[in-house]
Scaffold this active site. Structure first.
Site, PDB file in Angstrom:
ATOM      1  N   TYR A   1      31.819  40.516  29.433  1.00  0.00           N
ATOM      2  CA  TYR A   1      32.073  39.155  29.942  1.00  0.00           C
ATOM      3  C   TYR A   1      32.925  38.346  28.959  1.00  0.00           C
ATOM      4  CZ  TYR A   1      29.097  40.211  33.850  1.00  0.00           C
ATOM      5  OH  TYR A   1      28.592  40.790  34.997  1.00  0.00           O
TER       6      TYR A   1
ATOM      7  N   ASP B   1      35.329  33.179  38.187  1.00  0.00           N
ATOM      8  CA  ASP B   1      36.513  32.629  37.506  1.00  0.00           C
ATOM      9  C   ASP B   1      36.604  31.127  37.779  1.00  0.00           C
ATOM     10  OD1 ASP B   1      38.194  32.011  39.867  1.00  0.00           O
ATOM     11  OD2 ASP B   1      38.380  34.175  40.127  1.00  0.00           O
TER      12      ASP B   1
ATOM     13  N   HIS C   1      27.427  32.449  42.308  1.00  0.00           N
ATOM     14  CA  HIS C   1      27.146  33.549  41.383  1.00  0.00           C
ATOM     15  C   HIS C   1      27.406  33.156  39.933  1.00  0.00           C
ATOM     16  CE1 HIS C   1      27.657  36.744  44.820  1.00  0.00           C
ATOM     17  NE2 HIS C   1      26.519  36.086  44.873  1.00  0.00           N
TER      18      HIS C   1
ATOM     19  N   SER D   1      34.426  41.108  50.736  1.00  0.00           N
ATOM     20  CA  SER D   1      34.251  42.386  51.427  1.00  0.00           C
ATOM     21  C   SER D   1      33.078  42.369  52.392  1.00  0.00           C
ATOM     22  CB  SER D   1      34.020  43.490  50.394  1.00  0.00           C
ATOM     23  OG  SER D   1      32.859  43.201  49.652  1.00  0.00           O
TER      24      SER D   1
ATOM     25  N   ASN E   1      41.288  37.840  55.430  1.00  0.00           N
ATOM     26  CA  ASN E   1      41.095  38.928  54.457  1.00  0.00           C
ATOM     27  C   ASN E   1      42.254  39.915  54.551  1.00  0.00           C
ATOM     28  OD1 ASN E   1      39.050  39.568  52.489  1.00  0.00           O
ATOM     29  ND2 ASN E   1      38.682  41.481  53.582  1.00  0.00           N
TER      30      ASN E   1
HETATM   31  P1  NAD Z   1      34.945  42.493  46.691  1.00  0.00           P
HETATM   32  O1  NAD Z   1      35.736  43.008  45.542  1.00  0.00           O
HETATM   33  O2  NAD Z   1      33.753  43.258  47.138  1.00  0.00           O
HETATM   34  O3  NAD Z   1      35.930  42.363  47.942  1.00  0.00           O
HETATM   35  C1  NAD Z   1      37.183  41.771  47.838  1.00  0.00           C
HETATM   36  C2  NAD Z   1      37.763  41.617  49.226  1.00  0.00           C
HETATM   37  O4  NAD Z   1      38.986  40.926  49.092  1.00  0.00           O
HETATM   38  C3  NAD Z   1      38.078  42.948  49.944  1.00  0.00           C
HETATM   39  O5  NAD Z   1      37.578  42.884  51.269  1.00  0.00           O
HETATM   40  C4  NAD Z   1      39.612  43.007  49.952  1.00  0.00           C
HETATM   41  O6  NAD Z   1      40.126  43.580  51.140  1.00  0.00           O
HETATM   42  C5  NAD Z   1      39.972  41.537  49.892  1.00  0.00           C
HETATM   43  N1  NAD Z   1      41.261  41.281  49.263  1.00  0.00           N
HETATM   44  C6  NAD Z   1      41.854  41.941  48.238  1.00  0.00           C
HETATM   45  N2  NAD Z   1      43.041  41.388  47.935  1.00  0.00           N
HETATM   46  C7  NAD Z   1      43.200  40.346  48.791  1.00  0.00           C
HETATM   47  C8  NAD Z   1      44.231  39.396  48.995  1.00  0.00           C
HETATM   48  N3  NAD Z   1      45.341  39.399  48.259  1.00  0.00           N
HETATM   49  N4  NAD Z   1      44.071  38.474  49.958  1.00  0.00           N
HETATM   50  C9  NAD Z   1      42.957  38.455  50.737  1.00  0.00           C
HETATM   51  N5  NAD Z   1      41.950  39.343  50.597  1.00  0.00           N
HETATM   52  C10 NAD Z   1      42.071  40.272  49.633  1.00  0.00           C
HETATM   53  O7  NAD Z   1      34.579  41.016  46.330  1.00  0.00           O
HETATM   54  P2  NAD Z   1      33.427  40.032  46.821  1.00  0.00           P
HETATM   55  O8  NAD Z   1      33.208  40.210  48.282  1.00  0.00           O
HETATM   56  O9  NAD Z   1      33.780  38.712  46.273  1.00  0.00           O
HETATM   57  O10 NAD Z   1      32.077  40.517  46.141  1.00  0.00           O
HETATM   58  C11 NAD Z   1      32.029  40.999  44.882  1.00  0.00           C
HETATM   59  C12 NAD Z   1      31.264  40.317  43.792  1.00  0.00           C
HETATM   60  O11 NAD Z   1      32.156  40.455  42.706  1.00  0.00           O
HETATM   61  C13 NAD Z   1      30.957  38.859  43.841  1.00  0.00           C
HETATM   62  O12 NAD Z   1      29.605  38.754  43.594  1.00  0.00           O
HETATM   63  C14 NAD Z   1      31.711  38.227  42.642  1.00  0.00           C
HETATM   64  O13 NAD Z   1      30.821  37.429  41.869  1.00  0.00           O
HETATM   65  C15 NAD Z   1      32.150  39.385  41.799  1.00  0.00           C
HETATM   66  N6  NAD Z   1      33.545  39.338  41.284  1.00  0.00           N
HETATM   67  C16 NAD Z   1      34.157  38.155  41.005  1.00  0.00           C
HETATM   68  C17 NAD Z   1      35.491  38.148  40.581  1.00  0.00           C
HETATM   69  C18 NAD Z   1      36.132  36.823  40.263  1.00  0.00           C
HETATM   70  O14 NAD Z   1      35.451  35.885  39.829  1.00  0.00           O
HETATM   71  N7  NAD Z   1      37.446  36.665  40.484  1.00  0.00           N
HETATM   72  C19 NAD Z   1      36.194  39.336  40.448  1.00  0.00           C
HETATM   73  C20 NAD Z   1      35.535  40.547  40.735  1.00  0.00           C
HETATM   74  C21 NAD Z   1      34.204  40.532  41.160  1.00  0.00           C
END
Ligand code: NAD
Length: 240
Positions: A56, A94, A109, A177, A201
């Site tokens: 982290y 983020d 989260h 997702s 999405n």
């Molecule tokens: P996930 O990674 O499971 O799913 C991401 C989704 O975004 C996918 O369905 C994908 O098709 C879609 N996607 C990818 N690129 C895209 C784009 N350019 N435009 C639109 N859609 C796009 O993520 P989630 O559903 O947020 O769940 C995962 C967990 O991961 C959460 O609990 C979160 O806290 C954590 N996480 C957070 C971050 C962050 O803070 N940026 C990054 C990674 C994981």
């Protein structure tokens, strides 16, 4: 669709993907080359705190190298200009919504830039590293952990979120997702209360069929387009 009076938006890792932050599952179940069980569970933290704190610390430091994209900025514009009720809930840890201009973001989260003290339970804004076991600013114990909700832990502010889902006219899910509960169940909660539901999405999510409408494409294109639609309808007071 009638002009919505109340909107709940849920964002996920996909909204930050075009800013250069990896989504959770982009690499076959790994998050930045780590197994989720190792870096995003209380058990993983108990097993190897240095690995988790270092992981982290890297993610937090990485925020300085990325910036908000047009999708974050469009949601900030919606917050400024939409005359009805708006709740922006993010699963992201983020700070790109805030840096895109949003002022009211519910981080269900947690946040990379927040520390949780396992001794006194207090939260503090945090920009530095944790692997060197700095003292908690409140109780001074060297017991800080990332203020991030791991698998098996309870997400934040769920009562507030469910109340908003029950009262909203429109629920919009962006870049998630649909694999992580309870967020993945929000679409059903909203529908059960009579809201319209829209997914934006890159690809159909696991719960795609639960939405009234699903638009596929990159968030940086879809979100500004949708925000324009909502704001022009709100200004004209018309239905479309
Ligand atoms: P996930 O990674 O499971 O799913 C991401 C989704 O975004 C996918 O369905 C994908 O098709 C879609 N996607 C990818 N690129 C895209 C784009 N350019 N435009 C639109 N859609 C796009 O993520 P989630 O559903 O947020 O769940 C995962 C967990 O991961 C959460 O609990 C979160 O806290 C954590 N996480 C957070 C971050 C962050 O803070 N940026 C990054 C990674 C994981």
């Amino acid at each position: 669709m009638n002009t919505p009076g109340s909107i709940v938006i849920l964002t996920g890792a996909g909204i930050s993907a075009e800013s250069g932050i990896d989504t959770f599952r982009s690499a076959g179940g790994l998050w930045e080359q780590h197994r989720v069980e190792d870096v995003a569970t209380p058990e993983g933290f108990a097993r190897d705190p240095d690995l988790v704190l270092g992981f982290y610390d890297m993610r937090r430091a990485g925020l300085a190298k990325v910036g908000p994209n047009p999708a974050h900025e469009a949601l900030a514009q919606l917050e400024r200009e939409f005359p009805g009720e708006l709740l922006l809930v993010t699963q992201n840890v983020d700070d790109l919504h805030e840096r895109g201009g949003s002022q009211r973001v519910l981080h269900m989260h947690g946040e990379l830039k927040s520390a949780l003290c396992t001794s006194c339970g207090m939260r503090s804004r945090w920009e530095e590293t944790m692997i060197d076991r700095p003292p908690c600013p409140v109780c001074h114990a060297p017991s800080l952990r990332p203020d991030v909700v791991w698998f098996g832990e309870m997400p934040y502010r769920m009562e507030r979120i469910y109340a908003a889902l029950e009262a909203c006219d429109l629920f919009v899910s962006i870049g998630t997702s649909g694999a992580v509960y309870p967020a993945a169940g929000f679409v059903q909660e909203a529908r059960a209360s009579g809201a319209r539901t829209l997914e934006l999405n890159l690809e159909p999510s696991e719960g795609s069929r639960l939405f009234h409408e699903s638009r596929l494409g990159p968030a940086s294109v879809l979100v500004p387009g949708w925000v324009d639609e909502v704001l022009s309808r709100a200004v004209s007071g018309s239905s479309a």
